[in-house]
Design an enzyme around this catalytic site. Structure first.
Site, PDB file in Angstrom:
ATOM      1  N   TYR A  23      41.187  51.330  45.319  1.00  0.00           N
ATOM      2  CA  TYR A  23      40.365  50.163  45.005  1.00  0.00           C
ATOM      3  C   TYR A  23      39.153  50.025  45.914  1.00  0.00           C
ATOM      4  O   TYR A  23      38.190  49.351  45.563  1.00  0.00           O
ATOM      5  CB  TYR A  23      41.185  48.866  45.138  1.00  0.00           C
ATOM      6  CG  TYR A  23      42.339  48.698  44.184  1.00  0.00           C
ATOM      7  CD1 TYR A  23      42.517  49.538  43.081  1.00  0.00           C
ATOM      8  CD2 TYR A  23      43.265  47.684  44.377  1.00  0.00           C
ATOM      9  CE1 TYR A  23      43.586  49.375  42.224  1.00  0.00           C
ATOM     10  CE2 TYR A  23      44.339  47.510  43.519  1.00  0.00           C
ATOM     11  CZ  TYR A  23      44.494  48.364  42.450  1.00  0.00           C
ATOM     12  OH  TYR A  23      45.558  48.187  41.606  1.00  0.00           O
ATOM     13  N   LEU A 162      47.343  38.084  32.913  1.00  0.00           N
ATOM     14  CA  LEU A 162      46.514  37.336  31.964  1.00  0.00           C
ATOM     15  C   LEU A 162      45.893  38.277  30.929  1.00  0.00           C
ATOM     16  O   LEU A 162      44.878  37.948  30.311  1.00  0.00           O
ATOM     17  CB  LEU A 162      45.418  36.561  32.700  1.00  0.00           C
ATOM     18  CG  LEU A 162      45.910  35.450  33.627  1.00  0.00           C
ATOM     19  CD1 LEU A 162      44.759  34.847  34.421  1.00  0.00           C
ATOM     20  CD2 LEU A 162      46.641  34.371  32.837  1.00  0.00           C
ATOM     21  N   GLY A 163      46.503  39.453  30.746  1.00  0.00           N
ATOM     22  CA  GLY A 163      45.939  40.432  29.839  1.00  0.00           C
ATOM     23  C   GLY A 163      44.591  40.902  30.355  1.00  0.00           C
ATOM     24  O   GLY A 163      44.373  41.026  31.566  1.00  0.00           O
ATOM     25  N   GLY A 165      42.113  39.086  29.989  1.00  0.00           N
ATOM     26  CA  GLY A 165      41.412  37.816  30.078  1.00  0.00           C
ATOM     27  C   GLY A 165      41.983  36.843  29.078  1.00  0.00           C
ATOM     28  O   GLY A 165      42.608  37.222  28.076  1.00  0.00           O
TER      29      GLY A 165
END
Length: 263
Positions: A23, A162-163, A165
């Protein structure tokens, strides 16, 4: 982004931080936890190209330096690498645990069979977690992985809770159940969606927090629980899917930057 939003989240009680060498955020995390290290549960991940023992050790030591700490609480294998025997990687993981550089061993994106193989390779040291995609609209792990993890005391760390979005979840919520329940409970839709995950036995969530406002909103998903009938309400009203094995396998071998697009 600097350490400010993370630091604010820590002060608000979000004391589990998950990062990864890939990251590029470990230095920022290290800065954010300075002076608070004893209160934080710190998790990071090693990339699959570094699973050979010498590379693995080098990556762990580099992560320790970037994080500014002497020990990583949870070290995870970022995803399976069939090209490198898991016994080699887990042998080095065990040595690093014995040396006190790692407290707990975990994996990410592992199937049941891969998780079994990893645990066998690690011997008496438990694999304590598997970080996988899980949310209101993608429930693939409910086919077999979630039950296996529960039986064996492996915590599921849900990424993308949250998928991709809330808009994607709303697309699968034609009757507006999420908004209705948010109004009924006095919470935000995101908090309700996150709490749905937390209501699942053996599951914790790691939502992204790109701003102080988002981090504080995410913190508001903890400390309370939806009632069983509210969980059932969402289950019945929100459309969800469970990927088949071929879909999951194809996605696993996509380059990592494309995996998030294959939601």
């Amino acid at each position: 982004a600097g350490p400010g939003p993370l630091r604010r989240g820590l002060e608000a009680g979000a004391l589990f931080i998950d990062t990864a060498e890939s990251y590029g955020t470990e230095p920022v995390v290290g800065e954010a936890i300075r002076g608070l290290r004893d209160r934080v549960f710190l998790a990071t991940k090693i990339s699959p190209e570094h699973f050979r023992p010498a590379d693995f050790r080098q990556s762990v030591e580099a992560s320790l330096r970037r994080l500014g700490t002497e020990v990583i609480d949870l070290l995870q294998l970022h995803e399976p690498n069939p090209a490198i025997p898991i016994a080699e990687t887990m042998g080095e993981m065990a040595r690093l645990i014995e040396e006190g550089k790692i407290r707990f061993a975990g994996v990410s994106n592992f199937s049941v069979a891969q998780l079994q193989e990893a645990q066998q390779a690690l011997g008496n040291i438990p694999v304590v977690s598997n970080q996988v995609r899980y949310n209101l609209i993608d429930r693939t792990i409910e086919q077999d992985l979630l039950a296996y993890c529960r039986r064996h005391g492996v915590t599921v760390i849900a990424y993308c809770p949250l998928g991709r979005g809330l808009d994607r979840i709303r697309d699968c919520d034609p009757t507006g159940a999420l908004a209705e329940l948010a109004e009924r409970t006095g919470r935000t839709p995101a908090q309700v969606a996150l709490n749905w995950c937390l209501c699942q036995e053996g599951v914790v969530v790691i939502p992204k927090g790109n701003s102080e406002a988002h981090i504080l909103e995410n913190c508001g998903a903890a400390g309370w629980r939806l009632q069983p009938e509210e969980v059932a309400f969402l289950d019945a009203r929100i459309q969800h899917r469970r990927r088949n094995r071929l879909d999951t396998l194809v996605r696993q071998y996509l380059p990592r930057p494309l995996q998030s697009l294959a939601a």
